[in-house]
Design a protein around this motif. Structure first.
Motif, PDB file in Angstrom:
ATOM      1  N   GLY A 287       0.797  -1.229   0.000  1.00 14.35           N
ATOM      2  CA  GLY A 287       0.000   0.000   0.000  1.00 14.35           C
ATOM      3  C   GLY A 287       0.828   1.276   0.000  1.00 14.35           C
ATOM      4  N   ALA A 288       2.146   1.147   0.003  1.00 13.86           N
ATOM      5  CA  ALA A 288       2.983   2.364   0.005  1.00 13.86           C
ATOM      6  C   ALA A 288       2.689   3.196  -1.244  1.00 13.86           C
ATOM      7  N   VAL A 289       2.692   4.517  -1.058  1.00 13.01           N
ATOM      8  CA  VAL A 289       2.423   5.446  -2.166  1.00 13.01           C
ATOM      9  C   VAL A 289       3.741   6.129  -2.539  1.00 13.01           C
ATOM     10  N   VAL A 290       4.043   6.173  -3.840  1.00 13.21           N
ATOM     11  CA  VAL A 290       5.322   6.736  -4.291  1.00 13.21           C
ATOM     12  C   VAL A 290       5.056   7.863  -5.286  1.00 13.21           C
ATOM     13  N   ALA A 291       5.682   9.013  -5.035  1.00 14.25           N
ATOM     14  CA  ALA A 291       5.505  10.164  -5.937  1.00 14.25           C
ATOM     15  C   ALA A 291       6.846  10.858  -6.139  1.00 14.25           C
ATOM     16  N   ASN A 292       6.939  11.584  -7.241  1.00 14.78           N
ATOM     17  CA  ASN A 292       8.129  12.385  -7.502  1.00 14.78           C
ATOM     18  C   ASN A 292       7.713  13.843  -7.670  1.00 14.78           C
ATOM     19  N   SER A 293       8.510  14.760  -7.103  1.00 13.93           N
ATOM     20  CA  SER A 293       8.235  16.168  -7.334  1.00 13.93           C
ATOM     21  C   SER A 293       9.468  16.872  -7.901  1.00 13.93           C
ATOM     22  N   GLY A 294      10.461  16.086  -8.292  1.00 10.62           N
ATOM     23  CA  GLY A 294      11.620  16.636  -8.996  1.00 10.62           C
ATOM     24  C   GLY A 294      11.247  16.851 -10.457  1.00 10.62           C
ATOM     25  N   HIS A 295      12.128  17.485 -11.221  1.00  8.95           N
ATOM     26  CA  HIS A 295      11.738  17.859 -12.583  1.00  8.95           C
ATOM     27  C   HIS A 295      11.470  16.650 -13.481  1.00  8.95           C
ATOM     28  N   PHE A 296      12.330  15.617 -13.400  1.00  6.63           N
ATOM     29  CA  PHE A 296      12.158  14.456 -14.288  1.00  6.63           C
ATOM     30  C   PHE A 296      11.740  13.209 -13.510  1.00  6.63           C
ATOM     31  N   ASN A 297      10.975  12.328 -14.195  1.00 10.55           N
ATOM     32  CA  ASN A 297      10.516  11.108 -13.512  1.00 10.55           C
ATOM     33  C   ASN A 297      11.622  10.057 -13.363  1.00 10.55           C
ATOM     34  N   CYS A 298      12.826  10.375 -13.864  1.00  7.43           N
ATOM     35  CA  CYS A 298      13.918   9.409 -13.713  1.00  7.43           C
ATOM     36  C   CYS A 298      14.377   9.289 -12.262  1.00  7.43           C
ATOM     37  N   GLU A 299      13.839  10.107 -11.352  1.00  8.62           N
ATOM     38  CA  GLU A 299      14.195   9.967  -9.930  1.00  8.62           C
ATOM     39  C   GLU A 299      13.757   8.591  -9.408  1.00  8.62           C
ATOM     40  N   LEU A 300      12.750   8.018 -10.093  1.00 12.41           N
ATOM     41  CA  LEU A 300      12.252   6.684  -9.712  1.00 12.41           C
ATOM     42  C   LEU A 300      12.689   5.702 -10.791  1.00 12.41           C
ATOM     43  N   GLU A 301      13.167   4.530 -10.401  1.00 11.62           N
ATOM     44  CA  GLU A 301      13.544   3.522 -11.402  1.00 11.62           C
ATOM     45  C   GLU A 301      12.257   2.821 -11.845  1.00 11.62           C
ATOM     46  N   LEU A 302      11.724   3.278 -12.968  1.00 12.70           N
ATOM     47  CA  LEU A 302      10.422   2.771 -13.404  1.00 12.70           C
ATOM     48  C   LEU A 302      10.573   1.698 -14.483  1.00 12.70           C
ATOM     49  N   GLU A 303      11.120   2.092 -15.659  1.00 10.65           N
ATOM     50  CA  GLU A 303      11.189   1.149 -16.789  1.00 10.65           C
ATOM     51  C   GLU A 303      11.890  -0.147 -16.383  1.00 10.65           C
ATOM     52  N   GLU A 304      13.073  -0.005 -15.818  1.00  5.42           N
ATOM     53  CA  GLU A 304      13.867  -1.185 -15.464  1.00  5.42           C
ATOM     54  C   GLU A 304      13.550  -1.693 -14.059  1.00  5.42           C
ATOM     55  N   GLY A 305      12.793  -0.911 -13.308  1.00  3.36           N
ATOM     56  CA  GLY A 305      12.494  -1.288 -11.927  1.00  3.36           C
ATOM     57  C   GLY A 305      11.037  -1.668 -11.762  1.00  3.36           C
ATOM     58  N   LEU A 306      10.244  -0.708 -11.250  1.00  2.00           N
ATOM     59  CA  LEU A 306       8.854  -0.997 -10.869  1.00  2.00           C
ATOM     60  C   LEU A 306       8.041  -1.652 -11.990  1.00  2.00           C
ATOM     61  N   TYR A 307       8.195  -1.155 -13.236  1.00  2.94           N
ATOM     62  CA  TYR A 307       7.367  -1.692 -14.323  1.00  2.94           C
ATOM     63  C   TYR A 307       7.708  -3.161 -14.587  1.00  2.94           C
ATOM     64  N   LYS A 308       8.990  -3.494 -14.525  1.00  7.51           N
ATOM     65  CA  LYS A 308       9.393  -4.890 -14.779  1.00  7.51           C
ATOM     66  C   LYS A 308       9.055  -5.787 -13.588  1.00  7.51           C
ATOM     67  N   MET A 309       9.046  -5.189 -12.404  1.00  6.46           N
ATOM     68  CA  MET A 309       8.789  -5.996 -11.202  1.00  6.46           C
ATOM     69  C   MET A 309       7.309  -6.357 -11.071  1.00  6.46           C
ATOM     70  N   ALA A 310       6.445  -5.583 -11.760  1.00  8.60           N
ATOM     71  CA  ALA A 310       4.997  -5.736 -11.527  1.00  8.60           C
ATOM     72  C   ALA A 310       4.450  -6.993 -12.194  1.00  8.60           C
ATOM     73  N   GLU A 311       3.669  -7.771 -11.427  1.00  8.01           N
ATOM     74  CA  GLU A 311       2.965  -8.913 -12.023  1.00  8.01           C
ATOM     75  C   GLU A 311       1.620  -8.455 -12.540  1.00  8.01           C
ATOM     76  N   GLU A 312       1.136  -7.357 -11.957  1.00  5.90           N
ATOM     77  CA  GLU A 312      -0.143  -6.806 -12.412  1.00  5.90           C
ATOM     78  C   GLU A 312      -0.114  -5.295 -12.230  1.00  5.90           C
ATOM     79  N   ARG A 313      -0.716  -4.567 -13.192  1.00 10.60           N
ATOM     80  CA  ARG A 313      -0.840  -3.113 -13.062  1.00 10.60           C
ATOM     81  C   ARG A 313      -2.318  -2.765 -12.964  1.00 10.60           C
ATOM     82  N   ILE A 314      -2.664  -1.937 -11.998  1.00  5.67           N
ATOM     83  CA  ILE A 314      -4.078  -1.637 -11.752  1.00  5.67           C
ATOM     84  C   ILE A 314      -4.298  -0.125 -11.837  1.00  5.67           C
ATOM     85  N   ALA A 315      -5.175   0.312 -12.769  1.00  4.83           N
ATOM     86  CA  ALA A 315      -5.524   1.733 -12.852  1.00  4.83           C
ATOM     87  C   ALA A 315      -6.554   2.004 -11.760  1.00  4.83           C
TER      88      ALA A 315
END
Ligand code: ADE
Length: 419
Positions: A287-315
């Motif tokens: 349930g942890a919530v993650v947000a970025n307020s820096g200029h670019f979203n690269c502050e979070l490892e998304l493509e190679e991190g969270l997106y690849k780690m996800a077994e399911e994505r829920i809108a």
């Protein structure tokens, strides 16, 4: 008119909102009124790459009152306010190219559209415009005499260009003005970031553990406001001086690896990349919530991190997406990791943007006056301009302050007098 906006039918709503913001921007208004009389920017072709908000619209208005011909695109694919973009075209005659939620290709094609106008000056927020003018669209460099840069991330990129001697024209770093970063970065980011998180999620901050990565001016503001709302704040840093500052300001400080299992809400404001990575996401609470307020979203490892780690994505709801990981826990990412304050809320309030954009307007005028003497490097706003903006702002806020007496001036300029 040459433009690309979502829906011209939104213009009337945009105009009302632009005027509402204008009521809270008295310094910029006064500059616009002077510009209208003196026309210091007459015939100046400006390419602006900024967050297209009600506050930016007031800056565009002031510049065109000064005689500038402006083409505007967004400085982030998610930060555009579509009603404002429509009104800028319809009511203010500004060539505007931006649509909230545009994909990366459209985002860059809009930057090109702005460069196609053969600008003489660039006004950037994050340095994507300058970067394209020095890369794919070198052909436009010939007509550019100078530029301004709004934000910390952009200034870092431009300093790197200057150091490598690849910067082809002088840049005035608006971000370095005291009347910019003391207020916009701290109070603006502080309030608008929490505003974005709350609008997106409606979570209660009181009693939550809020992990803030970065204790620069923006991080300080976010930490201050998260605490003000009753959050238990943990700061992560890589700079020992800033870490001490955070400790002495009363925050807990620890590495991200230790903070990861403790946080309910994570906010990055570092200007760096991959600050929250795979190894951190996997240790977070369900349930942890993650947000970025820096200029670019690269502050979070998304493509190679969270997106690849996800077994399911829920809108889940607007600006909230859940990622169910293999350990059964779900992590919620806000606004695709784009700056949450401008994606899920409206960015900084007009009251602070008044000073930031007064610096942009007066900065442009300063550049024109000094263009023949400037070198291809990054300049800081002159202190007298900064102080003048502060004095006008203070007056519009209804405050007066003391003045130095002659005796005090003499004392400050001397060294003989001691105990
Ligand atoms: N950056 C942060 N907040 C902003 C706003 N309201 N308008 C333009 N740029 C911004």
């Amino acid at each position: 008119m040459d433009c690309h906006v979502k829906d011209m039918g939104l213009a009337a709503k945009g105009k009302m909102r632009i005027e509402w913001a204008g009521r809270h921007m008295p310094v910029l208004k006064a500059i616009g009124e002077r510009f209208e009389k003196e026309k210091p920017l007459k015939g100046l072709k400006v390419a602006a790459c900024l967050h297209v908000t009600t506050e930016t619209a007031n800056l565009m208005k002031a510049l065109s009152m000064g005689g500038a011909e402006i083409a505007l695109c967004a400085s982030n694919p998610l930060s555009t306010q579509d009603d404002v973009a429509a009104s800028l075209v319809k009511d203010y005659g500004i060539k505007t190219f931006c649509i909230k939620g545009e994909d990366n290709d459209t985002y860059y094609s809009h930057i090109e559209s702005v460069l196609n106008t053969k600008p003489m000056v660039t006004m950037d927020d994050g340095a994507d415009l300058v970067s394209m003018a020095h890369g794919k669209r070198k052909d436009v460099l010939e007509s550019i005499i100078a530029g301004t840069e709004e934000t910390t991330t952009g200034v870092i990129r431009l300093e790197a260009m200057a150091k490598e001697k690849v910067l082809k024209y002088p840049i005035l770093a608006v971000n370095e003005a005291m009347t910019k970063h003391f207020f916009d970065n701290r109070y603006g980011t502080g309030q608008s970031t929490l505003d974005g998180v709350i609008r997106a999620t409606n979570i209660l901050i009181a009693g939550s553990t809020v992990v803030i990565a970065g204790y620069g001016w923006c991080g300080k503001g976010v930490a201050m406001r998260a605490r003000g709302l009753g959050g238990h704040v943990i700061v992560t840093e890589i700079n020992p001086v800033k870490a001490i500052e955070a400790i002495m300001d009363g925050f807990e400080v620890m590495p991200m690896a230790e903070a990861a299992p403790k946080g309910d809400l994570f906010i990055t404001v570092t200007g760096n990349k991959n600050v929250i990575r795979r190894e951190h996401f996997i240790r977070m609470k369900d349930g942890a919530v993650v947000a970025n307020s820096g200029h670019f979203n690269c502050e979070l490892e998304l493509e190679e991190g969270l997106y690849k780690m996800a077994e399911e994505r829920i809108a889940v709801r607007d600006f909230v997406e859940g990622f169910r990981l293999s350990n059964g826990k779900t992590i919620y990412l806000l606004a695709d990791g784009r700056l949450v304050n401008l994606s899920a809320a409206e960015g900084h309030p007009a009251m602070v943007m008044d000073m930031s954009f007064a610096n942009q307007a007066l900065g442009l005028e300063w550049i024109l006056k000094h263009k023949d003497k400037l070198e291809k490097k990054v300049y800081v706003i002159p202190e007298e301009v900064d102080r003048m903006i502060a004095s006008i702002k203070l007056g519009t806020m209804g405050y007066a302050i003391d003045e130095l007496t002659e005796e005090q001036k003499k004392y400050l300029a001397s060294w003989q007098e001691g105990t």
